[in-house]
Write a protein that holds these residues in place. Sequence first.
Motif, short mmCIF file in Angstrom:
data_model
loop_
_atom_site.label_atom_id
_atom_site.label_comp_id
_atom_site.label_asym_id
_atom_site.label_seq_id
_atom_site.Cartn_x
_atom_site.Cartn_y
_atom_site.Cartn_z
N SER A 87 0.84 -1.19 0.00
CA SER A 87 0.00 0.00 0.00
C SER A 87 0.88 1.25 0.00
N GLY A 88 0.26 2.39 -0.24
CA GLY A 88 1.00 3.65 -0.20
C GLY A 88 1.58 3.91 1.17
N GLU A 89 0.84 3.54 2.21
CA GLU A 89 1.32 3.74 3.57
C GLU A 89 2.54 2.87 3.87
N GLU A 90 2.48 1.61 3.42
CA GLU A 90 3.62 0.71 3.63
C GLU A 90 4.86 1.22 2.89
N PHE A 91 4.64 1.74 1.70
CA PHE A 91 5.75 2.27 0.91
C PHE A 91 6.40 3.43 1.65
N GLU A 92 5.58 4.33 2.19
CA GLU A 92 6.10 5.48 2.91
C GLU A 92 6.90 5.05 4.14
#
Length: 222
Positions: free
Chosen positions: A73-78
């Motif tokens: 997810s975008g959050e995991e990537f961040e």
Amino acid sequence: MADNISSQNIDNDHRELSRRGLLFVLSSPSGAGKSTLASMLLQADDEIAMSVSVTTRAKRPGEEHGKDYYFVSGEEFEEMVADHSFLEYATVFGHRYGTPAVPVNESLADGQDVLFDIDWQGTQQLYQRAGQDVVRVFILPPTLGELRSRLDSRNTDSPEIIESRMQRATSEISHWDGYDYVLINDDLEACFAKVKQILATERMRRARQTGLIGFVRDLMAE
């Protein structure tokens, strides 16, 4: 992610002649041939493996998590960016992509070469993080007219997307001088032969022969 990119023990016995792996980068404008050349290299050489990137884009039919990409997810990537988990990362056509550092470093230590199909920005980041291990090859089309013809012949993109890729190509080509080797892909087989020659030469560099000092020491002691 931790399960997919765990650490492993490394054999430090330098009495045997061994080699540290390298990071082999192929870059080019879309349509100039880097993906085709990468595929040919993977089929022809079992000492090199494709880097598996982390991405925020959706999984496509037939793709496997951990094999084609690590889908997050975008959050995991961040979180991975904040933890400095990437050797390089970028946003491409609205999606984020990054190279996880742990599996790449393990491959290098094991003498396994890692292949990258990335743009000049990713190459620049990779070189900043692991310059001594990086070999950078840029693939040029013979002409911009030929490049457009190749994009048209795919029959996969709209005229608007092709025009966008052509504009992007001009920007990408302007960074050709940031690479160690520059090849013109006017003949696919001839270009592939040069790619293999570059890889073979770089593998033989003295700095990558990790067992050489111990080998010479033992040789002189006989």
